[in-house]
Structures are given as C-alpha cells and as structure tokens.
Design a protein around this motif. Structure first.
Motif, PDB file in Angstrom:
ATOM      1  N   VAL A   1       0.579  -1.646   0.038  1.00 27.30           N
ATOM      2  CA  VAL A   1       0.249  -0.029  -0.006  1.00 27.30           C
ATOM      3  C   VAL A   1       0.878   0.551  -0.096  1.00 27.30           C
ATOM      4  CG1 VAL A   1      -1.589   1.455   1.771  1.00 27.30           C
ATOM      5  CG2 VAL A   1      -1.566  -0.804   0.945  1.00 27.30           C
ATOM      6  N   VAL A   2       1.992   1.325   0.995  1.00 29.69           N
ATOM      7  CA  VAL A   2       2.837   2.805   1.726  1.00 29.69           C
ATOM      8  C   VAL A   2       3.476   2.373  -0.230  1.00 29.69           C
ATOM      9  CG1 VAL A   2       4.949   3.535   2.439  1.00 29.69           C
ATOM     10  CG2 VAL A   2       3.087   2.430   3.547  1.00 29.69           C
ATOM     11  N   LEU A   3       3.918   1.258  -0.603  1.00 32.88           N
ATOM     12  CA  LEU A   3       5.073   1.324  -2.071  1.00 32.88           C
ATOM     13  C   LEU A   3       3.688   2.019  -2.985  1.00 32.88           C
ATOM     14  CD1 LEU A   3       7.747   0.699  -2.856  1.00 32.88           C
ATOM     15  CD2 LEU A   3       7.413  -1.314  -3.375  1.00 32.88           C
ATOM     16  N   ASP A   4       2.760   1.470  -3.650  1.00 30.38           N
ATOM     17  CA  ASP A   4       2.082   1.104  -4.591  1.00 30.38           C
ATOM     18  C   ASP A   4       1.296   3.279  -4.315  1.00 30.38           C
ATOM     19  OD1 ASP A   4       2.544  -1.043  -5.221  1.00 30.38           O
ATOM     20  OD2 ASP A   4       1.717  -1.994  -5.016  1.00 30.38           O
TER      21      ASP A   4
ATOM     22  N   GLY B   1      -0.070   9.247   4.022  1.00 30.42           N
ATOM     23  CA  GLY B   1       1.246  10.581   3.067  1.00 30.42           C
ATOM     24  C   GLY B   1       2.833   9.535   3.072  1.00 30.42           C
ATOM     25  N   LYS B   2       3.948  10.466   3.385  1.00 29.89           N
ATOM     26  CA  LYS B   2       4.804  10.050   2.808  1.00 29.89           C
ATOM     27  C   LYS B   2       4.559   8.394   3.998  1.00 29.89           C
ATOM     28  CE  LYS B   2      10.295  10.462   1.827  1.00 29.89           C
ATOM     29  NZ  LYS B   2      11.168  11.511   1.610  1.00 29.89           N
ATOM     30  N   ASN B   3       5.308   7.043   3.668  1.00 27.35           N
ATOM     31  CA  ASN B   3       6.079   6.323   4.394  1.00 27.35           C
ATOM     32  C   ASN B   3       4.772   6.154   5.460  1.00 27.35           C
ATOM     33  OD1 ASN B   3       8.143   6.403   3.153  1.00 27.35           O
ATOM     34  ND2 ASN B   3       9.444   7.164   4.806  1.00 27.35           N
ATOM     35  N   ARG B   4       3.402   6.644   5.228  1.00 24.59           N
ATOM     36  CA  ARG B   4       2.509   6.181   6.247  1.00 24.59           C
ATOM     37  C   ARG B   4       1.289   5.362   5.693  1.00 24.59           C
ATOM     38  NH1 ARG B   4       2.823  11.491  10.527  1.00 24.59           N
ATOM     39  NH2 ARG B   4       4.914  11.136  10.691  1.00 24.59           N
ATOM     40  N   PHE B   5       0.205   4.814   6.528  1.00 20.26           N
ATOM     41  CA  PHE B   5      -0.863   3.813   6.176  1.00 20.26           C
ATOM     42  C   PHE B   5      -1.842   3.953   6.806  1.00 20.26           C
ATOM     43  CE2 PHE B   5       2.562   0.688   7.471  1.00 20.26           C
ATOM     44  CZ  PHE B   5       1.152  -0.285   8.265  1.00 20.26           C
ATOM     45  N   ALA B   6      -2.880   4.135   7.166  1.00 22.29           N
ATOM     46  CA  ALA B   6      -4.151   3.587   7.706  1.00 22.29           C
ATOM     47  C   ALA B   6      -5.178   3.130   7.886  1.00 22.29           C
ATOM     48  CB  ALA B   6      -5.107   5.272   7.707  1.00 22.29           C
ATOM     49  N   VAL B   7      -4.822   2.180   7.906  1.00 23.19           N
ATOM     50  CA  VAL B   7      -5.800   0.841   8.838  1.00 23.19           C
ATOM     51  C   VAL B   7      -6.542   1.364   9.351  1.00 23.19           C
ATOM     52  CG1 VAL B   7      -5.692  -1.595   8.601  1.00 23.19           C
ATOM     53  CG2 VAL B   7      -3.374  -0.619   8.323  1.00 23.19           C
ATOM     54  N   PHE B   8      -8.216   0.169   8.809  1.00 24.13           N
ATOM     55  CA  PHE B   8      -9.394   0.549   9.644  1.00 24.13           C
ATOM     56  C   PHE B   8      -9.556  -0.958   9.402  1.00 24.13           C
ATOM     57  CE2 PHE B   8      -9.669   4.927   8.309  1.00 24.13           C
ATOM     58  CZ  PHE B   8     -10.585   4.876   8.849  1.00 24.13           C
ATOM     59  N   PHE B   9     -10.030  -2.046  10.531  1.00 27.90           N
ATOM     60  CA  PHE B   9     -10.101  -2.830  11.470  1.00 27.90           C
ATOM     61  C   PHE B   9     -11.461  -3.120  11.408  1.00 27.90           C
ATOM     62  CE2 PHE B   9      -5.694  -2.658  12.737  1.00 27.90           C
ATOM     63  CZ  PHE B   9      -5.124  -3.765  11.978  1.00 27.90           C
ATOM     64  N   GLU B  10     -12.562  -4.256  11.021  1.00 27.58           N
ATOM     65  CA  GLU B  10     -13.702  -4.439  11.438  1.00 27.58           C
ATOM     66  C   GLU B  10     -13.574  -5.937  11.174  1.00 27.58           C
ATOM     67  OE1 GLU B  10     -18.307  -4.361   9.487  1.00 27.58           O
ATOM     68  OE2 GLU B  10     -16.266  -4.157   8.176  1.00 27.58           O
ATOM     69  N   ASN B  11     -14.592  -6.833  12.979  1.00 27.96           N
ATOM     70  CA  ASN B  11     -14.651  -8.047  13.445  1.00 27.96           C
ATOM     71  C   ASN B  11     -16.012  -8.085  12.552  1.00 27.96           C
ATOM     72  OD1 ASN B  11     -14.802 -10.423  14.689  1.00 27.96           O
ATOM     73  ND2 ASN B  11     -14.018  -8.925  16.125  1.00 27.96           N
ATOM     74  N   ILE B  12     -15.756  -9.061  11.659  1.00 32.95           N
ATOM     75  CA  ILE B  12     -17.095  -9.879  11.053  1.00 32.95           C
ATOM     76  C   ILE B  12     -16.780 -11.166  11.307  1.00 32.95           C
ATOM     77  CG2 ILE B  12     -16.182  -8.264   9.287  1.00 32.95           C
ATOM     78  CD1 ILE B  12     -14.776 -10.855   7.714  1.00 32.95           C
ATOM     79  N   THR B  13     -16.593 -11.406  12.460  1.00 35.51           N
ATOM     80  CA  THR B  13     -16.410 -13.007  12.988  1.00 35.51           C
ATOM     81  C   THR B  13     -18.035 -12.884  12.409  1.00 35.51           C
ATOM     82  OG1 THR B  13     -14.968 -13.148  14.036  1.00 35.51           O
ATOM     83  CG2 THR B  13     -15.780 -14.720  14.290  1.00 35.51           C
ATOM     84  N   ILE B  14     -18.586 -12.732  12.998  1.00 37.64           N
ATOM     85  CA  ILE B  14     -19.680 -13.596  13.582  1.00 37.64           C
ATOM     86  C   ILE B  14     -20.972 -13.287  11.722  1.00 37.64           C
ATOM     87  CG2 ILE B  14     -22.405 -12.321  14.228  1.00 37.64           C
ATOM     88  CD1 ILE B  14     -22.025 -11.303  16.532  1.00 37.64           C
ATOM     89  N   ARG B  15     -20.491 -12.158  11.043  1.00 35.06           N
ATOM     90  CA  ARG B  15     -20.901 -12.087   9.996  1.00 35.06           C
ATOM     91  C   ARG B  15     -20.115 -13.774   8.975  1.00 35.06           C
ATOM     92  NH1 ARG B  15     -18.768  -8.391   5.568  1.00 35.06           N
ATOM     93  NH2 ARG B  15     -17.055 -10.190   4.877  1.00 35.06           N
ATOM     94  N   LYS B  16     -18.947 -13.187   9.056  1.00 35.97           N
ATOM     95  CA  LYS B  16     -18.294 -14.569   8.261  1.00 35.97           C
ATOM     96  C   LYS B  16     -18.974 -15.400   8.851  1.00 35.97           C
ATOM     97  CE  LYS B  16     -15.695 -15.321   5.993  1.00 35.97           C
ATOM     98  NZ  LYS B  16     -15.280 -14.932   4.525  1.00 35.97           N
TER      99      LYS B  16
END
Length: 675
Positions: free
Chosen positions: A169-172, A197-212
């Motif tokens: 993600v950071v590279l591309d 931004g440069k060398n940075r990335f943001a991550v959103f985590f959603e717990n989908i265990t029940i759905r899965k």
C-alpha cells in the motif's frame, strides 16, 4: 493537542494570544517526528521545518511580511500586521475542526490505526510503528498507555502476513481491502488499508466473525441443499422473470437431453411444445401442479407435471417430474378399460360385479336388459333383490347361500331352477368367483350368469327324445332276446327227436352259441346304460348257465376274476362267443381221461383285465391237454375256426400252451372311441 511557535524574537506573537491558546515555544531537540502529527505549528521570522522530518498538513500557520491572509499549499499565511486579527480565527477553526474529528475518531466502531514504516540503512522496511490509534483499536488489541512508536508486530492479534500488504500500500500508494482470519485472535476481520502520506498508512479493522460464521453456515446449508437438489430425481429449474434459465440440476439435464451449459442459454419456454397455449408465460404463473408436454433436445416429447414457486429477486423455482411412463400406463389402462367394457357389454353373459356384502358395483348391458332396470337404479342394490332372482324365494335363498361360500374364498358354480322375469322364463348357469388383490385379500365378487334357457329347452326336448329312444332300444333288445329264446326252444324241441348223440351235441352247441348272444341282449336292456354291459356280471351269469347244461359241471371247479370292465354290444358278443367255445370245449374234452376221484382237483379259470390300450383275457384248465397245439392253429374244426375268426375280427392275438391242459392268452385292443 499542542500549539508550537517556531520564531525568532524579532517577530513575536502577542502575549494575550500566547496566553489564551497556551502557545509553546518550539524546541526540536530530542523530539521525534511522529510527536508532531497532531499539533499546530506557527512559523514566524522566516523560520522553516528543516529540523522536522515531516510537516502536518493543514496545521501550519506562516507569519510573513506581505502576503495577505490566505490558505495556500495546505498552509495558512498571515501578514505580520494582521496577526492579532486573523491568528485567533485560524486557531479557533483548527481547534474546532480537530475537536469534531476527535469525537468521531474516539467513538467510531471500527478500529483505526495510523502507521509508519521504518526503513533500515539499506532502505528496506524493517518495522511498522504506530502513530495514533482510536479507542476501538485499543479494545481490539488490548494495548494500553502510549502507543506512538510501538512496533505493530508485537501487538496481540496482528498477523505477520498482513505486513506484506501494508508495505505494498505504501509502495504503490493504492488502497487494499481484504478479509483474513486471525489465528491469534481466532476471529475474522475485514481490513481496509489506505496510504496516508510519505511512508505512512492508515488501517481500519472491522470484526466480521459473526458475519463470516453466518456466511460459512449459509454456505454449508446452501451446499447441503444444493447436494439434495442435485441428487433428487426431480428436475429443478430456476429462471429469471424473463424465463431465462439460471440454474438446472442433473435430473433436468437428463430429462431434457441438454447439458447444464446448454440449458443456461435457453428460455424455459423454448422447451415447451409449440402448440401449448401461452407457452411464453406458462412457467411464470405460480400455480399448483399442472401437466404439459416438453420437448427434448433430440426432438422427442415427454409428458411432465410441474409446480412453480416465485422466490427472491423475482426468480421462479420450477419442479418437474417426467410422467411419460405413467401417462402411457394410464392410456393403456383406459384402453384396456374400454376394451373390457366393450367385451362385457357385447358378451351374451350377464356380468355383475358385487361387493363383499353382495351389493351391485357394476352390470353389463345384458344384465341391465334382463333386470329391466337402468344403471343408477341397480347400483348398490343386493343382487338377490333384483329381477329375476326376486321371483323365486327358493332360488333367492340358493344364491345367498352360494354367495356366502364365495365370499369365504370358494369358486362356486351352480345352475338355477326356473326363474321368471316379465313374460320370459330363464334358467341360468352361474359362476361366482372371488377376486383377490396382490395381498391375497378378496376385494369383490365376479358373477357370470349364462342364460341357458334355450339350452335347457333343447336338453329337455333331447331328454324326452332319448327317453323314447331308450324305451324303443330296450324293446328291441328285449325282442331280440325273446326271438333268440324262441329259436333256442325250437332247437331244443328238434333235438329231442334226434336219436344220434353226435347230432344232438351239434344242436346243443348251436343252442349255447345262441344263448351267449341272447344273454348279451338281455343284459343290455336290463342295464341303465343301453350302450354297454358290466362284463363281470355277464360272465358269472354265463358260467351259471353252463352249470345247468353240462353233466360234469358240478364236478369241475371254476374261477372267474374279471375287473371293472364295461363292453358294448360289438365287443361283448364276439368276446363272449370266444369264451363259450373255449369253456364248452373244456367241459366236453379236457376232463374225459381224468379219473372220477380227481374231479375235485379239476378247474376252469377265466381272468380278464384291461388298461387304456387292451383287454387281456386268460382262459385255462388243468385237463389232459393236447400233444400238439398245431391242431388249434391249423385245424378245421368249427370250434377252433370260430375262435381264430372271432379273435381276428377283434384285431387281437392269441397264444396257446397245451403242456398241462389248455392255456389261452388272448389280447384284444381297445377300440378307438368315436367322437
């Protein structure tokens, strides 16, 4: 959040603003770049960020000598003389904006984390560190306290395999969204990764265990029911609202002769026979079971029964069963029923089918004609309460008795007495037959009644005619016997006038021969059956006659063993003449040289048996016999000639043994019966 002032003393910010907003003079010594990410910087006196590795976007205020208050290149510019006026406004706006996003950031359900990649001296990614996280991320990972600068590989629940995706993600500089199962947390996550931004990335985590779990359960359920559908012998189609086939199981392919791929290029209506009405919409109607004709790929047609149900998204679920064989069987049954009905209605017999209680279930035309009722009037009535049975209480009682026996499983056949129906008189030949099902239980009674009234009439006339002929025939035999008796009497009277003993013997022999024939006629007219006589009785009576006509007969024993043999006139007379000739010869000649004291040992034996092919007659005596039997075969005496001639007439054979008396073995074939 901190507000830093990066300035030399030549361009100070007003004290009241510094006090109001808690502005701190910036000193970068010992501070790392991530610490500035959420802060606001004020640059004055030409100072820049050369000592800071990264500049926070939209959080830089530059004080300059001439540029009016303006936002440019993600920074805010204010002229020195406007600092007291615009700086508080810009600071309030940034603080207010930060508070708004802070509330959202703190209360969002998704776990959020801002990361930065740390590179080694060879510019290879060495680690990922946290810049900032929200409370949901802390709850997900269980992390507490300060997070800035912490390596994410040490966090609970973080999978090492995710690091490669972060790096790409950071590279591309392209977003990545993926779902993965955390072996550490034993939970499923939907992970959204964005460049920040440069060398940075943001991550959103959603717990989908029940759905899965629900998806997996749904997938298993779907697979289970798909397997059911694939395995059932019923053809299943799913179509869209335009009748295009979306799905078909193996049974559908087998039924139509198309492959599953071929069916998905067809509309269900294309399988319907052209002449079917409303073919385009026939399957779109959600209806109970219906029948129609379907075209197979090879051009042949099959009969099906189908049921359609509308399901989600306006799709239609169709179940089809091939009933071609059943339809053929039904047609065959209908043809057989019509054939049987035609046979029943065109037979001369009265056909009635009865329940086990004796009630009428079915009658053919002939039975209806005789009963004088129509079908509706006769159904469900007791047979014995219909015409002509109800004409006679005796015949009605007989029928009821025979029906009871039939209902117990017996086939009953009987003939009725006189029955009257209207102006007609009836006699019936009736057969009651219990009809059983495959389990051996009686379901109904099949009654067949033959109208034998005409036959009965002819039989009555024939019996009367035969009775008259029997009387006449008996009279004939009686008169023949009487005539022969007259001849015997005449011969007897004539023999008395003869003085020569040899002449008298000739007359006696003739009398015996006539007596043999007269006795046959006597037995005929005395018997019940004028066509044959009981031959055993006849021979015993013949021997009794000899006992009264030969002087030595009382000194000679005789044995007669004859089975249950019946002979007609044509057989009895010649056979009786043979016995007469042999027995009279024995009386006359066989015992002449025997001393009187040995008469008690003398015996004549007559035996006769029969099978389907021949009569076997044995006549023997223990008299003096004869030295040479050639005299029998070649002699010219009347007796021997009669014996040979009569045996030849009956197409029989004879063997004679004279070693110890005479012993005749005679075989006579049984005549073929005349049909």
């Amino acid at each position: 959040m901190n507000i830093f002032l990066v300035s030399d003393n030549n361009y100070p910010v007003p004290e009241k603003i510094i006090e109001k907003y808690g502005i701190v003079l910036f000193d970068s010594a010992g501070m790392s770049a991530p610490d500035y990410q959420s802060d606001i910087f004020i640059l004055a006196g030409g100072r820049d960020f050369k000592n800071i590795s990264s500049v926070p976007e939209n959080k830089v205020i530059i004080l300059c000598p001439e540029m009016p208050a303006v936002k440019k290149d993600n920074s805010f510019y204010i002229r020195y003389e406007d600092t007291g006026h615009y700086l508080p406004q810009i600071l309030d706006m940034l603080l207010m904006q930060d508070d708004k996003y802070s509330v959202l950031f703190s209360n969002m359900l998704y776990a959020y984390a801002l990361h930065e990649i740390i590179f080694d001296e060879n510019n290879n990614p060495a680690d990922f560190v946290l810049i900032d996280v929200n409370p949901a991320f802390r709850k997900l990972t269980g992390i507490k306290g300060k997070v800035r600068g912490k390596s994410i590989t040490a966090l609970p629940g973080m999978e090492e395999s995710w690091s490669d995706i972060y790096y790409r993600v950071v590279l591309d500089q392209k977003n990545q969204v993926f779902e993965n199962f955390s072996l550490k947390k034993k939970e499923w996550y939907s992970i959204h990764v964005y460049p920040a931004g440069k060398n940075r990335f943001a991550v959103f985590f959603e717990n989908i265990t029940i759905r899965k779990q629900m998806e997996i359960s749904l997938q298993k359920t779907e697979e289970k029911y798909r397997n059911y559908i694939e395995q059932i012998p019923i053809a299943v189609f799913i179509t869209d609202c335009s009748a295009k086939i979306l799905y078909s199981n193996d049974a559908a392919a087998e039924m139509t002769g198309y492959t599953e791929k071929e069916l998905q290029h067809l509309k269900i209506s294309e399988l319907v026979t052209d002449h079917e009405p409303d073919a385009e919409n026939i399957f779109e109607l959600c209806s109970p079971k219906k029948e129609l004709k379907l075209n197979r790929k090879d051009g042949s047609g099959i009969d099906i029964v189908y049921e359609s149900v509308r399901i989600e998204d306006d799709s239609i679920l169709i179940f089809c069963i091939d009933i071609t064989a059943e339809k053929k069987s039904q047609n065959d049954i209908l043809k057989k029923e019509k054939l049987l009905s035609s046979l029943f209605d065109n037979t001369y017999s009265l056909i009635v089918i009865l329940s086990l209680e004796g009630r009428i279930i079915f009658l053919n035309k002939k039975a209806l004609e005789v009963s004088g009722m129509d079908l509706n009037e006769s159904l469900n009535r007791f047979l014995w309460d219909t015409s002509p049975w109800n004409d006679s209480e005796d015949e009605k009682a007989r029928l009821l008795c025979h029906f009871t026996s039939c209902a117990e499983g017996k086939v009953v056949h009987f003939k009725t007495g006189y029955l009257k129906c209207g102006n007609d008189n009836f006699y019936f030949d009736v057969t009651l037959n219990p009809v059983k099902n495959s389990s051996g239980e009686i379901e109904f009674i099949f009654a067949e009644q033959h109208d034998v009234s005409e036959i009965y009439k002819y039989e009555s006339e024939l019996r009367e005619s035969l009775s008259q002929k029997d009387i006449l025939l008996k009279e004939i035999h009686h008169r023949v016997k009487n005539n022969m008796q007259i001849i015997l009497s005449l011969l007897n009277m004539q023999s008395r006038l003869l003085k020569n003993e040899s002449d008298r013997l000739i007359f006696l022999e003739s009398q015996n021969r006539i007596k043999v024939m007269a006795l046959v006629h006597e037995k005929i007219y005395q018997s019940k059956n004028l066509s044959e006589i009981d031959y055993s009785q006849y021979v015993h009576q013949l021997i009794d006659y000899y006992d009264g006509n030969f002087s030595i007969s009382d000194k000679i024993g005789h044995t007669v063993e004859i089975g249950d043999i019946k002979l007609n006139v044509d057989e009895a007379i010649p056979l009786s003449l043979i016995i007469n000739e042999i027995v009279t010869n024995s009386f006359k000649y066989a015992f002449n040289d025997i001393p009187e004291e040995r008469y008690g040992e003398s015996e004549i034996i007559i035996k006769m048996t029969a099978d389907n092919n021949s009569y076997y007659l044995t006549i023997s005596d223990n008299g003096s016999g004869m030295e040479n039997s050639d005299m029998f075969y070649n002699g010219n005496t009347l007796g021997f000639k009669l014996i040979r001639g009569l045996i030849h007439q009956l197409k029989g054979t004879v063997e004679l043994n004279t070693d110890n008396g005479f012993h005749y073995d005679i075989v006579i074939p049984v005549p073929e019966s005349i049909e």
